[in-house]
Design a protein around this motif. Structure first.
Motif, PDB file in Angstrom:
ATOM      1  N   MET A 116       0.786  -1.277  -0.104  1.00 14.76           N
ATOM      2  CA  MET A 116       0.217   0.110   0.049  1.00 14.76           C
ATOM      3  C   MET A 116       0.931   1.193   0.097  1.00 14.76           C
ATOM      4  N   THR A 117       2.063   1.256   0.631  1.00 17.45           N
ATOM      5  CA  THR A 117       2.832   2.247   0.637  1.00 17.45           C
ATOM      6  C   THR A 117       3.595   2.830  -0.647  1.00 17.45           C
ATOM      7  N   TYR A 118       3.781   1.608  -1.444  1.00 15.23           N
ATOM      8  CA  TYR A 118       4.283   1.805  -2.785  1.00 15.23           C
ATOM      9  C   TYR A 118       3.338   2.652  -3.737  1.00 15.23           C
ATOM     10  N   TYR A 119       1.879   2.512  -3.548  1.00 10.74           N
ATOM     11  CA  TYR A 119       1.041   2.883  -4.234  1.00 10.74           C
ATOM     12  C   TYR A 119       1.034   4.685  -3.741  1.00 10.74           C
ATOM     13  N   ILE A 120       1.200   4.808  -2.609  1.00  7.96           N
ATOM     14  CA  ILE A 120       0.961   6.100  -2.024  1.00  7.96           C
ATOM     15  C   ILE A 120       2.383   7.026  -2.796  1.00  7.96           C
ATOM     16  N   TRP A 121       3.590   6.316  -2.692  1.00  5.67           N
ATOM     17  CA  TRP A 121       4.788   6.971  -3.189  1.00  5.67           C
ATOM     18  C   TRP A 121       4.667   7.155  -4.605  1.00  5.67           C
TER      19      TRP A 121
END
Length: 77
Positions: free
Chosen positions: A1-6
């Protein structure tokens, strides 16, 4: 999920930078266009003034040698 935000943040940042470059380019072209228009207007005024002075000199100038000599003797030449 963090990869999508970044990843989303990176896409938004790149899009904002592209928009800024496009906006600055357009503003620069507009400024250059205004400057060119002002230069052309100034040059046109200069040319019109020179042509008016030439027309005046031709209209008021002596037409013959005698007229030139009379004008010089009168002190208007």
């Amino acid at each position: 999920m963090t990869y999508y935000i970044w990843g989303g943040l990176a896409v938004v940042t790149i899009a904002a930078l592209i928009w800024l470059v496009a906006y600055a380019t357009r503003a620069g072209r507009n400024a250059q266009s205004v400057e060119t228009s002002q230069t052309v207007a100034t040059d046109s005024e200069i040319v019109a003034g020179v042509q008016a002075n030439m027309a005046k000199a031709q209209a008021e100038g002596p037409q013959s040698k005698e007229q030139l000599l009379e004008r010089l003797d009168a002190g208007t030449g």
